[in-house]
Design an enzyme around this catalytic site. Structure first.
Site, PDB file in Angstrom:
ATOM      1  N   GLU A   1       0.823  -1.215   0.000  1.00 18.76           N
ATOM      2  CA  GLU A   1       0.000   0.000   0.000  1.00 18.76           C
ATOM      3  C   GLU A   1       0.854   1.262   0.000  1.00 18.76           C
ATOM      4  O   GLU A   1       0.610   2.215   0.736  1.00 18.76           O
ATOM      5  CB  GLU A   1      -0.974   0.002   1.189  1.00 18.76           C
ATOM      6  CG  GLU A   1      -2.068  -1.045   1.043  1.00 18.76           C
ATOM      7  CD  GLU A   1      -3.194  -0.874   2.047  1.00 18.76           C
ATOM      8  OE1 GLU A   1      -3.227   0.152   2.749  1.00 18.76           O
ATOM      9  OE2 GLU A   1      -4.040  -1.778   2.126  1.00 18.76           O
ATOM     10  N   GLY A   2       1.861   1.270  -0.841  1.00 18.28           N
ATOM     11  CA  GLY A   2       2.789   2.394  -0.934  1.00 18.28           C
ATOM     12  C   GLY A   2       4.016   2.099  -0.115  1.00 18.28           C
ATOM     13  O   GLY A   2       4.007   2.270   1.109  1.00 18.28           O
TER      14      GLY A   2
END
Length: 814
Positions: free
Chosen positions: A502-503
């Protein structure tokens, strides 16, 4: 005397600038009035008067007369910005515009309105949510055997999968009208915390359907028909979802994905309809090996103009049943430490009818916006909860272990070398939980705080890494030997997962937090950039000039505020509370002013070049992260009624955050592209030098002692994880041993005072029997001491295996 009065007047003027949010024209008038008074009283006369007045009139005239200012300042600045401003891609523009802005903008602005923070409603669980945590979640945790899951089954047991589906775990974010639980962000976060304290594999399995995926996208962007059909099936587990975005050639740069869907006609349910002929290759997709419904992101193209638009339609999201011809799933990746279902998915010439596109035909080309807007909220829940769970778990078991485990006849938690990591575990856990709660409150208030979500995801996963490292250091050999009784190893090995997904944290820190934060949180920067991109030159100049003029006033005010607050050591800063805690509000406000001023100067100096200065951007991110976390800690303390037992946690956390902010600002100036300008900025940012210090040993010792014994403060900081005192349970035996050891300590103290010492070569049970026969202890005390000894031994024991079994474990791990 006259000189003193004028110095006093100047100081009062600076204080006024620091305390008020005046516009440039107001400060021009105030300075002009001060010069008039100086002239009339004779304090300013002769050549000095002419020089000062000439400079004042020249500068004030240029800055306050719009036509002159535009010609001399705004036009050349706008031309330079247009020349150096890099072209903004559509994916960048959508990412920047996604989500909402709230409290973080106050910190970025240099003069935080504390009432805005303190008046935010503290998130609270409903009775229904609390009952779910105390009922089904507690039941689930009791079912989970992490060694069995990760080493024997390499999956969740079938009865656990069935329980998750039956009790609605996959539908927490789905509204009740579609058969879901309709839980708040706080409840979602709390469920993840409790499960993660028992099994990371189970937590990840529950996280994904309730995070960025088909359910979230359907609810916000799907057609009514899509919602009515899929949401109930997702809520009851009939459909298992996954979402495919990342591929071999496109990770962080989603715009580079090669997966394409070409508009064409094809057969669907026996009819010829418009759709996309699509091929893809995705990897790292959680739940893909067992998914029945694949959310898919691809680039839509319409070379024949069948949809009546351009050729490149943009990133599009669709729902594809995994049984569709051409779809391939089933193989697995093996994430380190955990064994949740994760794997690749491929598609070859798969026909996706338009009705499968999320949002139907109107959703074509809007996939990236859907993803960014959903990520701006979802990223702030699951992974921050996972990080917080590790902190709470580490605090609970490591504190207990450090009290039970003795060396040199002393609990190891009493040694200063152990106090240091215990203090970090306690302080960082308090910080992570505070940031989680503040973010959940924002989400439950309807915000989609994209910058805050990135901050809390980064901070809590990095905090997770530190507390687990510290927990391992304290446990020593007990932590590194794998087996059914090791409660740390799997979470320790899995640390990179939360850091990466997620990043990735490197990207989040060096590009997203400050890059997006500057654009969204700064009161004028986005307006200036939008004006620079405006195709109408006259409109662009007017809008740019207005924003730039206000921007300069903003910068000047923050420069003065930073200087005055620094010189006075924050004593002139208004605080919303009284007492000893007020100093932290004042110091944080001072750092906010210094940050805002330094960020402005950096943006003005580097312009679009800052996009490529990732080290500088990362340091600005560090400062913003710790300002946000510090404010979250202060709010938590107020929301919980200012419990005095928590003061060591507050003191350590606030001092740690301020020290980190100070260090980040110092590193920015030390590495400023212009060495000279960096040195000029230093007296404004740190007029009295760097005054903040790392939390001292005294505070750290109080936190360590807090974790070593049962107390309300210990229960508060570890609230929400699965706790049992069952001596047959993997972590229950630690809790049980703590109780037994504490009950035995008064007896042991009495024996020491009586001069009773056991010889190293005398077995413990024989020694106790001798004490009993001599009447030094009674039978109940003997039983108590034996129970504590046995409980301690079970806690410090590690697993061993036969050579054949050990080889099998090694082969399976390989």
């Amino acid at each position: 005397m006259t000189a003193f009065l004028w110095i006093a007047a100047l100081a009062l003027g600076l204080v006024a600038v620091a305390r008020l949010r005046g516009r440039f024209v107001v400060w021009t008038g105030a300075l002009g009035a001060l010069l008039v008074l100086a002239t009339l009283t004779g304090a300013l006369s002769g050549m000095a008067m002419y020089v000062v007045w000439s400079l004042f009139v020249a500068v004030a005239g240029v800055l306050n007369l719009a036509p002159l200012r535009r010609k001399l300042i705004s036009v050349p600045v706008l031309q330079r910005i247009k020349a150096v401003l890099p072209e903004m891609s559509e994916t960048e523009r959508v990412a920047i515009e996604a989500g909402t802005v709230g409290w973080e903008a106050e910190l970025f602005g240099g003069d935080p309105e504390w009432e805005q923070l303190l008046q935010m409603r503290a998130p609270r669980l409903t009775d229904e949510e609390r009952a779910f945590l105390d009922g089904p979640v507690e039941q689930l945790c009791a079912m989970l055997d992490d060694w069995q899951i990760t080493r024997e089954l390499v999956d969740l047991p079938e009865h656990v999968w069935a329980f998750l589906k039956q009790r609605g775990f996959f539908g927490m974010i789905i509204p009740k009208e579609y058969g879901g639980l309709g839980f708040s962000a706080l409840a979602h976060s709390s469920v993840i915390i409790k499960i993660a304290s028992r099994s990371g594999t189970a937590a990840c399995t529950v996280m994904v359907p309730n995070s960025l995926g088909p359910a979230e996208l359907l609810y916000h962007y799907g057609t009514d028909a899509q919602k009515d059909y899929y949401l109930p099936r997702l809520a009851n587990g009939e459909e298992i979802p996954c979402f495919g975005l990342t591929g071999p050639w496109s990770g962080s740069d989603a715009g580079a994905m090669p997966d394409q869907g070409i508009v064409c006609k094809g057969l669907h349910n026996g009819e010829e309809v418009l759709g996309f002929r699509t091929s893809w290759e995705k990897r790292y997709i959680t739940l893909a090996p067992v998914a029945t419904l694949l959310g898919l992101a691809f680039k839509a193209r319409d070379p024949d103009g069948l949809l009546g638009g351009g050729e490149d339609l943009g990133i599009t999201c669709a729902l594809v049943p995994t049984g569709t011809e051409g779809v391939s799933i089933g193989n697995r990746h093996q994430p380190t430490g955990f064994t949740f279902q994760n794997g690749p998915t491929q598609g070859r010439d798969v026909f996706i009818p338009l009705e499968w596109v999320i949002g139907g035909p109107d959703g074509v080309g809007k996939g990236w916006r859907m993803l960014m807007e959903s990520l701006s909220a979802g990223r702030g829940i699951s992974l921050p909860a996972m990080g917080t769970a590790c902190g709470k778990f580490a605090a609970r078991v490591t504190g207990a272990y450090a009290r039970v485990r003795k060396q040199f006849n002393l609990p190891i938690g009493r040694f200063e070398g152990i106090e240091e990591p215990l203090a970090r575990i306690g302080g960082l856990t308090y910080m992570m939980d505070s940031a989680r709660l503040l973010t959940a409150g924002m989400l439950d208030a309807g915000e989609k705080p994209s910058v805050v979500s990135a901050i809390v995801k980064y901070h809590n996963t990095e905090g997770m890494r530190q507390v687990m490292n510290d927990a391992m250091d304290v446990h020593g050999g007990r932590g590194i030997c794998q087996g059914p009784s090791n409660y740390l190893a799997n979470a320790y090995q899995a640390l990179p997962i939360g850091i990466t997904v997620e990043g990735a944290n490197i990207l989040t820190r060096s590009m997203i937090i400050f890059g997006q934060g500057a654009m969204r949180c700064h009161p004028y920067l986005l307006r200036e950039i939008q004006a620079a991109y405006d195709a109408d030159p006259d409109k662009a100049l007017v809008e740019f000039d207005k924003a730039l003029f206000e921007h300069l006033g903003f910068t000047f005010t923050n420069a003065v505020r930073s200087l005055v607050y620094g010189i006075t050591r924050s004593r002139l800063v208004p605080a919303p509370v009284s007492g000893i805690v007020s100093k932290y509000y004042r110091r944080l406000a001072r750092m906010s002013a210094a940050y805002a001023f330094l960020a402005d100067l950096t943006l003005l100096f580097l312009g679009g070049e800052l996009k490529r200065r990732e080290k500088l951007s990362g340091r600005f991110a560090d400062a913003l992260i710790y300002m946000f976390v510090c404010s979250a800690v202060l709010k938590r303390f107020e929301d919980t009624g200012r419990p005095q037992e928590d003061m060591p946690l507050l003191d350590w956390s606030a001092r740690f955050c301020l020290f980190q902010v100070q260090g980040a600002l110092d590193e920015i100036m030390r590495n400023f592209p212009s060495v000279v300008l960096g040195q000029i900025l230093r007296p404004i940012v740190f007029p009295l030098g760097r005054r903040f210090r790392y939390p001292n040993d005294r505070i750290g010792r109080r936190i360590a002692r807090l974790l070593l014994s049962p107390s309300e403060a210990r229960d508060r900081i570890t609230d929400g994880i699965y706790v049992t005192a069952d001596p047959e349970d993997i972590t229950g035996r630690v809790e049980f041993a703590l109780q037994e050891v504490l009950a035995a300590e008064p007896i042991e103290a009495r024996l020491r005072e009586a001069g009773e010492r056991r010889s190293d070569i005398t077995p413990y049970d024989e020694w106790l029997q001798d004490l009993l026969q001599r009447g030094v202890i009674d039978a109940a005390e003997q039983a108590r001491l034996l129970s504590a000894r046995d409980a301690t031994r079970r806690v410090i024991d590690v697993d061993d295996f036969a050579a054949v079994a050990s080889s099998a474990i090694t082969e399976r791990a390989a």
